[in-house]
Design a protein around this motif. Sequence first.
Motif, PDB file in Angstrom:
ATOM      1  N   GLY A 228       0.876  -1.290   0.192  1.00 44.38           N
ATOM      2  CA  GLY A 228       0.115  -0.109   0.014  1.00 44.38           C
ATOM      3  C   GLY A 228       0.916   1.249   0.163  1.00 44.38           C
ATOM      4  N   VAL A 229       1.905   1.197   0.782  1.00 43.01           N
ATOM      5  CA  VAL A 229       2.760   2.633   0.948  1.00 43.01           C
ATOM      6  C   VAL A 229       3.477   2.678  -0.428  1.00 43.01           C
ATOM      7  CG1 VAL A 229       4.587   3.906   1.897  1.00 43.01           C
ATOM      8  CG2 VAL A 229       2.923   2.352   3.155  1.00 43.01           C
ATOM      9  N   PRO A 230       4.177   1.913  -1.395  1.00 44.53           N
ATOM     10  CA  PRO A 230       4.816   2.036  -2.444  1.00 44.53           C
ATOM     11  C   PRO A 230       3.666   2.606  -3.485  1.00 44.53           C
ATOM     12  CG  PRO A 230       5.587   0.267  -1.699  1.00 44.53           C
ATOM     13  CD  PRO A 230       4.428   0.350  -0.974  1.00 44.53           C
ATOM     14  N   THR A 231       2.443   1.889  -3.207  1.00 44.94           N
ATOM     15  CA  THR A 231       1.122   2.399  -4.204  1.00 44.94           C
ATOM     16  C   THR A 231       0.689   3.887  -4.040  1.00 44.94           C
ATOM     17  OG1 THR A 231       0.314   0.028  -4.381  1.00 44.94           O
ATOM     18  CG2 THR A 231      -1.269   1.934  -4.814  1.00 44.94           C
ATOM     19  N   ALA A 232       0.620   4.227  -2.683  1.00 38.76           N
ATOM     20  CA  ALA A 232       0.416   5.513  -2.517  1.00 38.76           C
ATOM     21  C   ALA A 232       1.721   6.545  -3.028  1.00 38.76           C
ATOM     22  CB  ALA A 232       0.353   5.761  -0.825  1.00 38.76           C
ATOM     23  N   ILE A 233       2.775   6.313  -2.993  1.00 35.73           N
ATOM     24  CA  ILE A 233       3.711   6.871  -3.380  1.00 35.73           C
ATOM     25  C   ILE A 233       3.359   6.947  -4.865  1.00 35.73           C
ATOM     26  CG2 ILE A 233       6.288   7.308  -3.564  1.00 35.73           C
ATOM     27  CD1 ILE A 233       6.645   5.859  -0.909  1.00 35.73           C
ATOM     28  N   TYR A 234       3.301   6.188  -5.497  1.00 32.70           N
ATOM     29  CA  TYR A 234       3.407   6.234  -7.048  1.00 32.70           C
ATOM     30  C   TYR A 234       2.022   6.928  -7.416  1.00 32.70           C
ATOM     31  CZ  TYR A 234       2.594   4.410 -11.920  1.00 32.70           C
ATOM     32  OH  TYR A 234       2.565   4.463 -13.250  1.00 32.70           O
ATOM     33  N   LEU A 235       1.083   6.726  -7.011  1.00 33.04           N
ATOM     34  CA  LEU A 235       0.009   7.544  -6.989  1.00 33.04           C
ATOM     35  C   LEU A 235      -0.008   8.943  -6.886  1.00 33.04           C
ATOM     36  CD1 LEU A 235      -3.113   5.164  -5.854  1.00 33.04           C
ATOM     37  CD2 LEU A 235      -2.604   5.727  -8.160  1.00 33.04           C
ATOM     38  N   ALA A 236       0.683   9.434  -5.848  1.00 34.27           N
ATOM     39  CA  ALA A 236       0.764  10.885  -5.437  1.00 34.27           C
ATOM     40  C   ALA A 236       1.932  11.511  -6.043  1.00 34.27           C
ATOM     41  CB  ALA A 236       1.138  10.837  -3.993  1.00 34.27           C
ATOM     42  N   GLU A 237       2.987  10.729  -6.568  1.00 32.89           N
ATOM     43  CA  GLU A 237       4.041  11.643  -7.211  1.00 32.89           C
ATOM     44  C   GLU A 237       4.571  11.175  -8.562  1.00 32.89           C
ATOM     45  OE1 GLU A 237       5.742  14.084  -6.099  1.00 32.89           O
ATOM     46  OE2 GLU A 237       4.258  14.180  -4.030  1.00 32.89           O
ATOM     47  N   PHE A 238       4.303   9.989  -8.882  1.00 34.43           N
ATOM     48  CA  PHE A 238       4.593   9.389 -10.294  1.00 34.43           C
ATOM     49  C   PHE A 238       3.727   9.487 -11.373  1.00 34.43           C
ATOM     50  CE2 PHE A 238       7.885   8.405  -6.844  1.00 34.43           C
ATOM     51  CZ  PHE A 238       8.904   9.086  -7.453  1.00 34.43           C
ATOM     52  N   ALA A 239       2.384   8.493 -10.750  1.00 30.07           N
ATOM     53  CA  ALA A 239       1.518   8.289 -11.802  1.00 30.07           C
ATOM     54  C   ALA A 239       0.669   9.356 -12.806  1.00 30.07           C
ATOM     55  CB  ALA A 239       0.244   7.303 -11.143  1.00 30.07           C
ATOM     56  N   ASP A 240       0.735   9.189 -14.074  1.00 27.42           N
ATOM     57  CA  ASP A 240      -0.126  10.086 -14.653  1.00 27.42           C
ATOM     58  C   ASP A 240      -1.432  10.115 -14.422  1.00 27.42           C
ATOM     59  OD1 ASP A 240      -0.775   7.997 -16.380  1.00 27.42           O
ATOM     60  OD2 ASP A 240       0.655   8.430 -17.607  1.00 27.42           O
ATOM     61  N   ASN A 241      -2.250  10.980 -14.862  1.00 33.62           N
ATOM     62  CA  ASN A 241      -3.827  10.909 -14.676  1.00 33.62           C
ATOM     63  C   ASN A 241      -4.525   9.644 -15.163  1.00 33.62           C
ATOM     64  OD1 ASN A 241      -3.961  13.348 -13.435  1.00 33.62           O
ATOM     65  ND2 ASN A 241      -3.987  14.585 -15.259  1.00 33.62           N
ATOM     66  N   ARG A 242      -4.009   9.355 -16.492  1.00 34.18           N
ATOM     67  CA  ARG A 242      -4.719   8.018 -16.861  1.00 34.18           C
ATOM     68  C   ARG A 242      -4.469   6.899 -16.057  1.00 34.18           C
ATOM     69  NH1 ARG A 242      -2.234   6.057 -22.614  1.00 34.18           N
ATOM     70  NH2 ARG A 242      -0.711   5.798 -21.142  1.00 34.18           N
ATOM     71  N   LEU A 243      -3.259   6.607 -15.736  1.00 31.85           N
ATOM     72  CA  LEU A 243      -2.982   5.403 -14.759  1.00 31.85           C
ATOM     73  C   LEU A 243      -3.554   5.742 -13.290  1.00 31.85           C
ATOM     74  CD1 LEU A 243       0.564   4.395 -15.561  1.00 31.85           C
ATOM     75  CD2 LEU A 243      -1.254   3.120 -16.236  1.00 31.85           C
ATOM     76  N   ARG A 244      -3.697   6.936 -12.945  1.00 27.64           N
ATOM     77  CA  ARG A 244      -4.410   7.242 -11.575  1.00 27.64           C
ATOM     78  C   ARG A 244      -5.998   6.790 -11.655  1.00 27.64           C
ATOM     79  NH1 ARG A 244      -3.005  11.862 -11.185  1.00 27.64           N
ATOM     80  NH2 ARG A 244      -0.888  11.657  -9.967  1.00 27.64           N
ATOM     81  N   ASN A 245      -6.576   6.972 -12.893  1.00 28.81           N
ATOM     82  CA  ASN A 245      -7.842   6.922 -13.234  1.00 28.81           C
ATOM     83  C   ASN A 245      -8.224   5.415 -13.356  1.00 28.81           C
ATOM     84  OD1 ASN A 245      -8.646   9.819 -13.053  1.00 28.81           O
ATOM     85  ND2 ASN A 245      -8.274  10.030 -14.963  1.00 28.81           N
ATOM     86  N   ILE A 246      -7.123   4.677 -13.373  1.00 33.12           N
ATOM     87  CA  ILE A 246      -7.481   3.094 -13.360  1.00 33.12           C
ATOM     88  C   ILE A 246      -7.309   2.602 -11.952  1.00 33.12           C
ATOM     89  CG2 ILE A 246      -6.506   1.044 -14.399  1.00 33.12           C
ATOM     90  CD1 ILE A 246      -6.032   2.588 -16.904  1.00 33.12           C
ATOM     91  N   ILE A 247      -6.183   3.089 -11.441  1.00 33.39           N
ATOM     92  CA  ILE A 247      -5.584   2.318 -10.210  1.00 33.39           C
ATOM     93  C   ILE A 247      -6.735   2.768  -8.910  1.00 33.39           C
ATOM     94  CG2 ILE A 247      -3.860   2.151  -8.459  1.00 33.39           C
ATOM     95  CD1 ILE A 247      -1.838   2.667 -10.572  1.00 33.39           C
ATOM     96  N   LYS A 248      -7.122   4.005  -9.007  1.00 32.37           N
ATOM     97  CA  LYS A 248      -8.093   4.360  -7.905  1.00 32.37           C
ATOM     98  C   LYS A 248      -9.359   3.667  -7.967  1.00 32.37           C
ATOM     99  CE  LYS A 248      -7.492   7.693  -5.362  1.00 32.37           C
ATOM    100  NZ  LYS A 248      -7.444   7.928  -3.674  1.00 32.37           N
ATOM    101  N   PRO A 249     -10.126   3.694  -9.044  1.00 29.93           N
ATOM    102  CA  PRO A 249     -11.240   2.834  -8.869  1.00 29.93           C
ATOM    103  C   PRO A 249     -11.134   1.403  -8.603  1.00 29.93           C
ATOM    104  CG  PRO A 249     -11.142   4.194 -10.854  1.00 29.93           C
ATOM    105  CD  PRO A 249      -9.821   4.456 -10.176  1.00 29.93           C
ATOM    106  N   CYS A 250     -10.063   1.007  -8.971  1.00 29.38           N
ATOM    107  CA  CYS A 250      -9.569  -0.646  -8.523  1.00 29.38           C
ATOM    108  C   CYS A 250      -9.572  -0.599  -6.969  1.00 29.38           C
ATOM    109  CB  CYS A 250      -8.465  -1.031  -9.123  1.00 29.38           C
ATOM    110  SG  CYS A 250      -8.499  -1.166 -10.919  1.00 29.38           S
ATOM    111  N   LEU A 251      -8.932   0.258  -6.489  1.00 27.27           N
ATOM    112  CA  LEU A 251      -8.751   0.402  -4.877  1.00 27.27           C
ATOM    113  C   LEU A 251     -10.287   0.597  -4.106  1.00 27.27           C
ATOM    114  CD1 LEU A 251      -5.494   2.457  -4.319  1.00 27.27           C
ATOM    115  CD2 LEU A 251      -5.777  -0.042  -4.005  1.00 27.27           C
ATOM    116  N   GLU A 252     -11.118   1.435  -4.697  1.00 26.53           N
ATOM    117  CA  GLU A 252     -12.336   1.587  -4.233  1.00 26.53           C
ATOM    118  C   GLU A 252     -13.335   0.608  -4.523  1.00 26.53           C
ATOM    119  OE1 GLU A 252     -13.612   5.326  -6.337  1.00 26.53           O
ATOM    120  OE2 GLU A 252     -12.201   6.548  -5.376  1.00 26.53           O
TER     121      GLU A 252
END
Length: 302
Positions: free
Chosen positions: A94-118
């Motif tokens: 979870g922590v590496p996932t949070a770091i990636y989402l907060a600092e490295f992921a672009d909007n396209r990947l973030r819009n895929i990963i976040k709904p999966c977590l939800e």
Amino acid sequence: MEYRGEKPIKNRTQYIQERAVQITFFICAAVSIVAVFSIFFSLFAEGYPFISNWFLNGFGMHWLPHAGQYGPTPLIINTLYAGVGCTIVAAIIGVPTAIYLAEFADNRLRNIIKPCLEILTGFPSVIIGVVAVFTLTPALFAGNLRGTGMFAVWIVVGIMSLPTVATISEDAIKAVPRELKEASLGLGATRWQTMTRVIIPAAMSGILAAIILGMGSAVGETMAAFFVAGVVGIPGVTLNPFQSTALIPVAILRESASDAGVGGNMAPYFALGFILFFIVGALNLAIRRLSKESLAASTKKG
């Protein structure tokens, strides 16, 4: 609304409306307080005979309800052991996932990963447990569908705690002032150095709070653990991750159901519920203490 100098004077209708809204909000807030204390006193009142006996005569090292032995020590130790393991699994992912989402992921990947977590957050735990029985446990226990143990609990419940750890950790990382990041980059630090030496230390209190909160949810998980933990009737503490284990939520679910069916005594299971309530409450108090210490340290540095 009339004005006298700089202070507005509200008419009676506006005053009544605002007071009604305030009272409504207060009632909504009070409901949660009443619910928590109602659960607390109900568990204590129903389980008092066993709670008082445990505190006066020791907690015992055997949980064998059908033999008349109700020592909760193995359940408490195994539950905390499971909670720590699940938390480690959730933190590692979870922590590496949070770091990636907060600092490295672009909007396209973030819009895929976040709904999966939800989606994972709202997925029924009983379905996750059933799927784990037919997919995870055969892989861990050489094709045996009945293979159960602590290691399976760590993986299954750890994955269920993953959204909590990842989401709150991401919020903590995003809450770090942007000026800190820009100052670090401006001094010549690389992006990785900025992340590891500036952003993560600044967000550490929030990350730790997320991990503790994830442990609280892992300790209280029932249905998924019910399928992969194994039998409840064991003589003592089990630290072997590949052996069937006894957990407080599973014991309450399985053993209380069998005792209730024959009109048995439910007091020991209310007492276990009180202990579980106490453990989760202690974890929440730890989060509040951690947050206050972090705020005090930040204020002192400022």
